[in-house]
Design a protein around this motif. Structure first.
Motif, PDB file in Angstrom:
ATOM      1  N   ASN A  84       0.939  -1.213  -0.023  1.00 46.72           N
ATOM      2  CA  ASN A  84      -0.002   0.120   0.154  1.00 46.72           C
ATOM      3  C   ASN A  84       0.881   1.129   0.014  1.00 46.72           C
ATOM      4  OD1 ASN A  84      -2.465  -1.388  -0.016  1.00 46.72           O
ATOM      5  ND2 ASN A  84      -2.635  -1.218   1.938  1.00 46.72           N
ATOM      6  N   CYS A  85       2.139   1.207   0.632  1.00 44.14           N
ATOM      7  CA  CYS A  85       2.751   2.386   0.641  1.00 44.14           C
ATOM      8  C   CYS A  85       3.663   2.822  -0.548  1.00 44.14           C
ATOM      9  CB  CYS A  85       4.172   2.284   1.821  1.00 44.14           C
ATOM     10  SG  CYS A  85       4.876   0.935   1.634  1.00 44.14           S
ATOM     11  N   ARG A  86       3.354   1.911  -1.469  1.00 45.53           N
ATOM     12  CA  ARG A  86       3.868   2.162  -3.000  1.00 45.53           C
ATOM     13  C   ARG A  86       3.049   2.526  -4.018  1.00 45.53           C
ATOM     14  NH1 ARG A  86       6.742  -2.411  -5.242  1.00 45.53           N
ATOM     15  NH2 ARG A  86       7.300  -0.866  -6.915  1.00 45.53           N
ATOM     16  N   LYS A  87       1.667   2.365  -3.685  1.00 46.36           N
ATOM     17  CA  LYS A  87       0.584   2.663  -4.622  1.00 46.36           C
ATOM     18  C   LYS A  87       0.220   4.044  -4.794  1.00 46.36           C
ATOM     19  CE  LYS A  87      -1.898  -1.567  -4.096  1.00 46.36           C
ATOM     20  NZ  LYS A  87      -3.196  -2.261  -3.833  1.00 46.36           N
ATOM     21  N   ASP A  88       0.922   5.054  -3.858  1.00 46.07           N
ATOM     22  CA  ASP A  88       0.569   6.563  -4.056  1.00 46.07           C
ATOM     23  C   ASP A  88       1.790   7.195  -4.578  1.00 46.07           C
ATOM     24  OD1 ASP A  88       1.747   6.498  -1.574  1.00 46.07           O
ATOM     25  OD2 ASP A  88       0.262   7.886  -0.826  1.00 46.07           O
ATOM     26  N   ASP A  89       2.791   6.506  -4.934  1.00 45.93           N
ATOM     27  CA  ASP A  89       4.238   7.090  -5.616  1.00 45.93           C
ATOM     28  C   ASP A  89       3.913   8.036  -6.500  1.00 45.93           C
ATOM     29  OD1 ASP A  89       5.642   5.670  -3.456  1.00 45.93           O
ATOM     30  OD2 ASP A  89       6.548   4.385  -4.931  1.00 45.93           O
ATOM     31  N   ILE A  90       4.809   9.188  -6.773  1.00 43.39           N
ATOM     32  CA  ILE A  90       4.737  10.276  -7.414  1.00 43.39           C
ATOM     33  C   ILE A  90       5.842  10.400  -8.146  1.00 43.39           C
ATOM     34  CG2 ILE A  90       4.154  12.782  -7.710  1.00 43.39           C
ATOM     35  CD1 ILE A  90       2.948  12.591  -5.054  1.00 43.39           C
TER      36      ILE A  90
END
Length: 156
Positions: free
Chosen positions: A59-65
């Protein structure tokens, strides 16, 4: 006599219009929203994916920019990797680190460079709100070439 009427789709917002593949149109912050393997010989990523790689991410990689910054007169175009609202262990939420430089051609070829290594991509969709890229080369399978795609939504 034949009369041809032009059709203007007033329902299509400016965010949905395909843009030219230029530095100005690509510059900005893009939040990752999907990553998948496409169907054989689907170079645009329009068919139902064969594998949803995004679902396998933490989950912590799903909102990378990814942030594309257009060049100033002194330096080239730079790109940054950003951590979104949800940070993985030992990361800081809403932080960015400079990765390297980038170029884009009118044909849609996007090159990202870091540590003297080039990563060639093809931009297959660019609108005011959505970006879809794929690796330039795919994996040759008996059914045809399979490409990996990443989709982003503009966040800034």
């Amino acid at each position: 006599m034949m009369v041809i009427w032009g059709c203007n789709d007033d329902d299509q917002s400016p965010e949905q219009v395909n843009l030219l593949f230029t530095e100005d149109n690509l510059a900005g912050d893009w939040k990752r929203m999907a990553e998948f393997k496409g169907r054989p010989n689907d170079s645009l990523g329009l068919s139902e994916p064969t594998e949803d790689l995004f679902a396998q991410f933490e989950n912590c990689r799903k909102d990378d920019i990814i942030r594309y910054v257009k060049a100033t007169q002194q330096e080239g175009n730079t790109y940054f990797w950003g951590i979104g609202e949800v940070a993985c262990h030992n990361q800081i939420a809403n932080s960015f680190i400079e990765i390297g430089t980038w170029t884009i051609q009118e044909s849609g070829k996007l090159n990202r460079f870091y540590s003297d290594v080039g990563e060639p991509y093809i931009v297959v969709l660019l609108t005011g709100k959505q970006l879809r890229i794929r690796k330039e080369s795919g994996t040759k399978e008996p059914e045809g070439v399979i490409y990996e795609f990443t989709e982003y939504v503009r966040s800034k």
